[in-house]
Design a protein around this motif. Structure first.
Motif, PDB file in Angstrom:
ATOM      1  N   SER A 163      22.636 -13.985  -2.902  1.00 32.57           N
ATOM      2  CA  SER A 163      23.726 -13.098  -3.884  1.00 32.57           C
ATOM      3  C   SER A 163      23.575 -11.426  -3.208  1.00 32.57           C
ATOM      4  O   SER A 163      22.884 -11.419  -2.424  1.00 32.57           O
ATOM      5  N   LYS A 164      24.681 -10.895  -4.471  1.00 28.86           N
ATOM      6  CA  LYS A 164      25.134  -9.526  -4.307  1.00 28.86           C
ATOM      7  C   LYS A 164      24.348  -8.747  -5.096  1.00 28.86           C
ATOM      8  O   LYS A 164      22.771  -9.463  -5.250  1.00 28.86           O
ATOM      9  N   PRO A 165      23.808  -7.625  -4.594  1.00 33.44           N
ATOM     10  CA  PRO A 165      22.228  -6.612  -5.196  1.00 33.44           C
ATOM     11  C   PRO A 165      22.453  -7.181  -6.532  1.00 33.44           C
ATOM     12  O   PRO A 165      21.008  -7.156  -6.710  1.00 33.44           O
ATOM     13  N   GLN A 166      23.117  -7.166  -7.280  1.00 28.10           N
ATOM     14  CA  GLN A 166      23.210  -6.871  -8.400  1.00 28.10           C
ATOM     15  C   GLN A 166      23.159  -8.567  -9.069  1.00 28.10           C
ATOM     16  O   GLN A 166      22.138  -8.304 -10.649  1.00 28.10           O
ATOM     17  N   ASP A 167      23.114  -9.266  -8.412  1.00 28.83           N
ATOM     18  CA  ASP A 167      22.476 -10.755  -8.979  1.00 28.83           C
ATOM     19  C   ASP A 167      21.679 -10.687  -8.274  1.00 28.83           C
ATOM     20  O   ASP A 167      21.031 -12.096  -8.895  1.00 28.83           O
ATOM     21  N   GLY A 168      20.692 -10.040  -7.607  1.00 27.89           N
ATOM     22  CA  GLY A 168      19.257 -10.837  -7.996  1.00 27.89           C
ATOM     23  C   GLY A 168      19.174 -10.721  -6.376  1.00 27.89           C
ATOM     24  O   GLY A 168      18.104 -10.700  -5.076  1.00 27.89           O
ATOM     25  N   MET A 170      18.072 -12.269  -2.069  1.00 34.65           N
ATOM     26  CA  MET A 170      18.205 -11.373  -1.731  1.00 34.65           C
ATOM     27  C   MET A 170      17.649 -12.483  -0.367  1.00 34.65           C
ATOM     28  O   MET A 170      16.369 -12.813  -0.360  1.00 34.65           O
ATOM     29  N   VAL A 171      17.402 -11.825   0.780  1.00 32.55           N
ATOM     30  CA  VAL A 171      17.710 -12.298   2.058  1.00 32.55           C
ATOM     31  C   VAL A 171      16.097 -12.365   2.669  1.00 32.55           C
ATOM     32  O   VAL A 171      15.378 -13.144   2.862  1.00 32.55           O
ATOM     33  N   GLY A 172      15.614 -10.704   1.911  1.00 33.82           N
ATOM     34  CA  GLY A 172      13.778 -10.178   2.024  1.00 33.82           C
ATOM     35  C   GLY A 172      13.330 -11.058   1.567  1.00 33.82           C
ATOM     36  O   GLY A 172      12.217 -11.225   1.563  1.00 33.82           O
ATOM     37  N   GLU A 173      13.315 -11.733   0.504  1.00 32.92           N
ATOM     38  CA  GLU A 173      13.034 -12.738  -0.406  1.00 32.92           C
ATOM     39  C   GLU A 173      12.291 -13.222   0.224  1.00 32.92           C
ATOM     40  O   GLU A 173      11.445 -14.403  -0.844  1.00 32.92           O
ATOM     41  N   LYS A 188      26.611 -17.489   3.059  1.00 33.13           N
ATOM     42  CA  LYS A 188      26.790 -15.731   2.469  1.00 33.13           C
ATOM     43  C   LYS A 188      26.173 -14.381   3.217  1.00 33.13           C
ATOM     44  O   LYS A 188      25.835 -13.408   2.331  1.00 33.13           O
ATOM     45  N   LEU A 189      26.104 -14.435   4.487  1.00 29.40           N
ATOM     46  CA  LEU A 189      25.201 -12.868   4.575  1.00 29.40           C
ATOM     47  C   LEU A 189      26.115 -11.130   4.627  1.00 29.40           C
ATOM     48  O   LEU A 189      25.387 -11.269   5.106  1.00 29.40           O
ATOM     49  N   GLN A 190      27.914 -12.135   4.283  1.00 30.34           N
ATOM     50  CA  GLN A 190      27.818 -10.571   3.524  1.00 30.34           C
ATOM     51  C   GLN A 190      27.723 -10.100   3.043  1.00 30.34           C
ATOM     52  O   GLN A 190      27.200  -8.173   2.331  1.00 30.34           O
ATOM     53  N   ASN A 191      26.710 -10.793   2.142  1.00 22.32           N
ATOM     54  CA  ASN A 191      26.056  -9.890   0.905  1.00 22.32           C
ATOM     55  C   ASN A 191      24.900  -9.132   1.082  1.00 22.32           C
ATOM     56  O   ASN A 191      23.922  -8.157   0.454  1.00 22.32           O
ATOM     57  N   VAL A 192      24.725  -8.993   2.166  1.00 20.64           N
ATOM     58  CA  VAL A 192      23.620  -8.348   3.188  1.00 20.64           C
ATOM     59  C   VAL A 192      23.638  -6.822   3.296  1.00 20.64           C
ATOM     60  O   VAL A 192      24.090  -7.062   4.341  1.00 20.64           O
TER      61      VAL A 192
END
Length: 713
Positions: A163-168, A170-173, A188-192
């Motif tokens: 998801s986008k940062p504001q949506d929560g 993230m790949v790091g999780e 959807k890696l474009q959101n990173v």
């Protein structure tokens, strides 16, 4: 000769059948106290579709309307999938609501495979604290809820949506899933936007993961450098077996792609990476067996970097079996290493499709026979066949020097070209498709092809006016379709040994074909003969009754045929199709000896004259062995006489299609053994056979009735 449409549909139907009998699905119906009758009807519908698809391949070959039918059937299957997805989603929501009450659950597996309409997971999925396996492969999730990161017991996660940062989420999780293993797709890696997120995922130390699809949405690249850094930090574990990289927006690949440390990787797919200028050194992957590269429009040259080393002692691609390039719109040159190095020592399948600028060399030293498909590569083909009339190219290669090609398909050649310089004589299978201006192999060279077993010419070689049988020494199957100027089929001298090997002969849509040799074609072991849409043809290649081994016979739309089967039909015939607009066949129907064909199980007849002739006969003409009967293409028949059908005690399937005026079924009714009745494109009959219509009492006993692709019972 085969088509894939019906195979795909059959597999999709099988999936649907498995889903509606699953325990989860049945439990949901029980919990809601829903009526099981519609579910049973749906199952009958799906079973009926499977029955119909069994004969789809033959229909597609003989009936041009079948493609439309398959398209509509595909949509119907998708609609059924969507319906089951909605039920499945509702079942999941109810399940999670129930779990929310207790804040705990003992469930370990959540299966969401092929839920195409499911786009989001419920926010309270984190309540499934013991969940170990979440399989949502084949869904179209747009996002994942934040709570999924709390599922620390998760071992299998087929898809991970960023998801986008504001949506929560993230790949790091991914670090929150310490037990994660098996297959992982990151979408959807474009959101990173922060490469450190990818670094935190620590994929390279996740040794339990053996399969990583990394996917960006195509056309979303805003910062090529950021995407390069993200992919750099998403280095997978060294024991990875399968990898897919799709729509990556960097201009080059990170160093880990092609690192020989990935000595377990067997499958690699790279597609839609529009900003990359070159390919990584994939030749270093010692276990790689399958490599698919597609839609990389900026790659102009494939050279030594691709192989991984120029050292004379280095062996690139030691295990590669399948190599496919497709949609490489900017690719111009393919350079080989040269010398004594064999670039692809294990290659058996090479495919080059839609590479319009490619010219130069091809692998010529592969030690094993290979299947080679060449499609949409006009410049490369121009050099394969230097007789290209409209080209000024001077560089050339000779395809025949690649002497170990086993299966060759050439398609989509639109420029004038010639096969005059020949093809590899090791060929076993040759297909020419949609190459109208291609000149066929010279007659004097045909006897050199001592391995060629199957030859298919489809909508190609329009300059070919005569084809000589017996020149190809071991030919077993010949199919010629859409050869617009073919006028005659001749036979070579001393051809008996080679003709004895021919088992399949199909000639279709050759409007100028008017003759066979006067003495006929002596083909003693022919098992399949199909002739259609040859308007000028007045005789068949041989008296039909002399073809004792013949099992499949199809005669369609030969309006000038003067005689047919006056001596009877081959006694071993299993499948017979006969259709014509003219009346020439009706005078000899009684001489065909159909009632004696005890092996005949499938019959397809069409045309007013032939159908009326069958119904006028006082004695039964059809054998009791018939299992499937199709009657079609009538413009004037309004009522069927059922006397010629009543004795068919083995008949299970009856298909009635394309009757413009047919309104009444036989007063005697239809055979009681019928299990499937199909009615298609019969407007008056469709109304009278609907539930409550005047023909309904005559057919209501049949377990499955399909009207215009819709199962009504």
């Amino acid at each position: 000769m085969a088509f894939v449409g019906e195979a795909f549909l059959s597999a999709a139907v099988e999936v649907l059948l498995n889903r509606i009998i699953s325990c989860e699905f049945q439990d949901f119906f029980h919990s809601k106290k829903l009526d099981f009758l519609p579910l049973r009807k749906l199952r009958i519908t799906l079973l009926s579709l499977q029955a119909v698809l069994n004969d789809a391949e033959e229909r597609q070959i003989t009936n041009p309307a079948v493609k439309e039918w398959l398209d509509e059937l595909t949509q119907a299957v998708f609609d059924a999938e969507d319906l089951l997805d909605e039920i499945n989603t509702e079942a999941l929501r109810c399940k999670l609501e129930a779990n929310s009450l207790s804040q705990s659950t003992t469930d370990q597996t959540l299966l969401l495979s092929n839920c195409w309409s499911l786009t989001e997971l419920p926010e309270d999925i984190g309540n499934l604290v013991n969940l170990q396996h979440l399989d949502n492969s084949g869904t179209r999730l747009n996002k994942m809820p934040k709570q999924i990161a709390t599922l620390q017991n998760l071992q299998t996660l087929s898809t991970f949506v960023i998801s986008k940062p504001q949506d929560g989420l993230m790949v790091g999780e991914l670090k929150n899933f310490p037990r994660l293993q098996g297959k992982l797709s990151i979408l959807k890696l474009q959101n990173v936007v922060d490469p450190s997120e990818a670094f935190q995922a620590n994929l390279k130390n996740r040794e339990q993961i053996d399969e990583l699809a990394l996917e960006w949405d195509c056309g979303t690249t805003e910062d090529t450098q950021t995407e390069r850094l993200v992919l750099e930090q998403l280095q997978p574990p060294a024991n990875l077996k399968k990898l897919t990289i799709k729509c990556y927006g960097g201009t080059s690949f990170p160093n880990w792609l092609g690192d020989p440390a990935f000595d377990n990787m067997v499958h690699l797919r790279i597609s839609g990476c529009d900003h990359c200028w070159s390919l990584p050194p994939l030749g270093r992957l010692v276990s790689l067996k399958e490599l698919y590269i597609s839609d990389m429009k900026l790659v102009k040259t494939v050279d030594t970097e691709f192989y991984g080393s120029t050292s004379p002692s280095f062996q690139p691609f030691p295990s590669l079996v399948i190599l496919s390039f497709e949609g490489m719109l900017g690719w111009e040159e393919w350079n080989m290493i040269g010398g004594t190095v064999i670039e692809f020592p294990s290659l058996s399948d090479l495919s080059l499709k839609n590479c319009p600028k490619l010219k130069g060399t091809l692998p010529t030293n592969c030690p094993y026979p290979i299947d080679f498909e060449l499609s949409g590569c006009p410049l490369l083909f121009a050099m394969v066949c230097p007789e290209l009339k409209e080209s000024n190219l001077h560089s050339s290669i000779e395809l025949q020097s690649t002497s170990n090609i086993l299966n060759l398909t050439i398609s989509g050649v639109t420029s004038p070209a010639s096969l005059r310089d020949g093809l590899p004589t090791t060929l076993k299978y040759l297909t020419l498709r949609n190459c109208k201006k291609l000149e066929f192999l010279p007659h004097e060279t045909l006897n050199n092809y001592t391995s060629l077993k199957e030859l298919t010419i489809f909508n190609s070689c329009h300059s070919l006016t005569s084809f000589t049988l017996g020149c190809l020494p071991v030919l077993e199957s010949l199919s010629i379709s859409g050869c617009k100027n073919l006028k005659s089929i001749s036979i070579a001298e001393n051809s008996s040994p080679s003709l004895s090997l021919l088992q399949w002969l199909s000639i279709r849509s050759c409007p100028e074909l008017d003759s066979f040799p006067a003495g006929g074609l002596l083909i003693p072991n022919l098992t399949t003969l199909a002739m259609s849409s040859c308007d000028k043809l007045n005789s068949l290649p041989v008296p039909i009754n002399t073809l004792a081994p013949l099992q499949t016979l199809s005669i369609q739309n030969l309006p000038n045929l003067e005689s047919f089967a006056q001596e009877g039909l081959p006694i071993r015939l299993r499948s017979f199709t006969v259709w014509s607009r003219g009346s020439f066949l009706t005078t000899t129907i009684g001489e065909w000896g159909l009632q004696k064909l005890t092996c005949l199980s499938s019959l397809r007849i069409g045309g007013d004259e032939i159908l009326n002739a069958f119904m006028r006969m006082k004695m039964p003409l059809l054998p009791t062995s018939l299992v499937s009967l199709s009657i079609c293409n009538s413009f004037g028949i309004k009522c069927l006489d059922g006397k010629w059908l009543q004795h068919l005690t083995s008949l299970e399937k009856l298909e009635i299609q394309c009757f413009r005026q047919l309104e009444f079924l036989p007063e005697e009714g239809l055979p009681s053994t019928l299990s499937v009745l199909t009615i298609w494109k019969c407007p008056s009959l469709e109304v009278s056979c609907s539930n409550g219509g005047k023909n309904w009492p005559k057919i209501s006993h049949i377990p499955c009735i399909i009207i215009n692709k819709e199962v009504i019972i």
